[in-house]
Design a protein around this motif. Structure first.
Motif, PDB file in Angstrom:
ATOM      1  N   SER A  50     -60.879 -16.238  29.511  1.00  0.00           N
ATOM      2  CA  SER A  50     -61.383 -17.607  29.532  1.00  0.00           C
ATOM      3  C   SER A  50     -60.935 -18.276  30.819  1.00  0.00           C
ATOM      4  N   ILE A  51     -61.751 -19.235  31.270  1.00  0.00           N
ATOM      5  CA  ILE A  51     -61.406 -20.002  32.461  1.00  0.00           C
ATOM      6  C   ILE A  51     -61.561 -21.480  32.145  1.00  0.00           C
ATOM      7  N   SER A  52     -60.578 -22.263  32.566  1.00  0.00           N
ATOM      8  CA  SER A  52     -60.612 -23.700  32.337  1.00  0.00           C
ATOM      9  C   SER A  52     -61.635 -24.366  33.257  1.00  0.00           C
ATOM     10  N   SER A  53     -61.830 -25.656  33.064  1.00  0.00           N
ATOM     11  CA  SER A  53     -62.702 -26.406  33.941  1.00  0.00           C
ATOM     12  C   SER A  53     -62.218 -26.277  35.386  1.00  0.00           C
ATOM     13  N   SER A  54     -63.092 -26.569  36.318  1.00  0.00           N
ATOM     14  CA  SER A  54     -62.748 -26.439  37.733  1.00  0.00           C
ATOM     15  C   SER A  54     -61.577 -27.339  38.121  1.00  0.00           C
TER      16      SER A  54
END
Length: 125
Positions: A50-54
């Motif tokens: 998973s990747i968080s918001s920019s």
């Protein structure tokens, strides 16, 4: 209308690589967490990465893929990628991307609100 479309799956030999893409439309994907999940035949769906918001940019990985998979995003293309290296037969599954309306990266499936249709990854000689 929120839409997520996965691509890039296929058949690859053990030790090979694939890059999956998750193209988002109907929303700015860099405002939200985007996750990759997979489901093998007869098994439950599990979180992969998973990747968080920019604004945050943090990432999370399942132990089984750490050091082999890398998640990234291209905000200009509204797309999130999953680079998969050193693939193993046990990585064989349908891979899904999903969007969480909250910005923090998480591998908790219930956190995710919108899902793509999935792309098949098969690792076999």
């Amino acid at each position: 209308q929120v839409q997520l479309v996965e691509s890039g799956g296929g058949l690859v030999q053990p030790g090979g690589s694939l890059r999956l893409s998750c193209a988002a439309s109907g929303f700015r994907s860099d405002y939200y967490a985007i996750g990759w999940f997979r489901q093998a035949p007869g098994k439950e769906r599990e979180g992969v990465s998973s990747i968080s918001s920019s604004r945050d940019g943090s990432t999370a990985y399942a132990d089984s893929v750490k050091g082999r998979f890398t998640i990234s995003r291209d905000s200009a293309k509204n797309t999130v990628y999953l680079q998969m290296n050193s693939l193993k037969p046990e990585d064989t599954a349908v891979y899904y991307c999903a969007m969480d309306v909250f910005p923090r990266a998480t591998l908790t499936i219930d956190e995710y609100d919108y899902w793509g249709q999935g792309t098949q990854v098969t690792v076999s000689s």
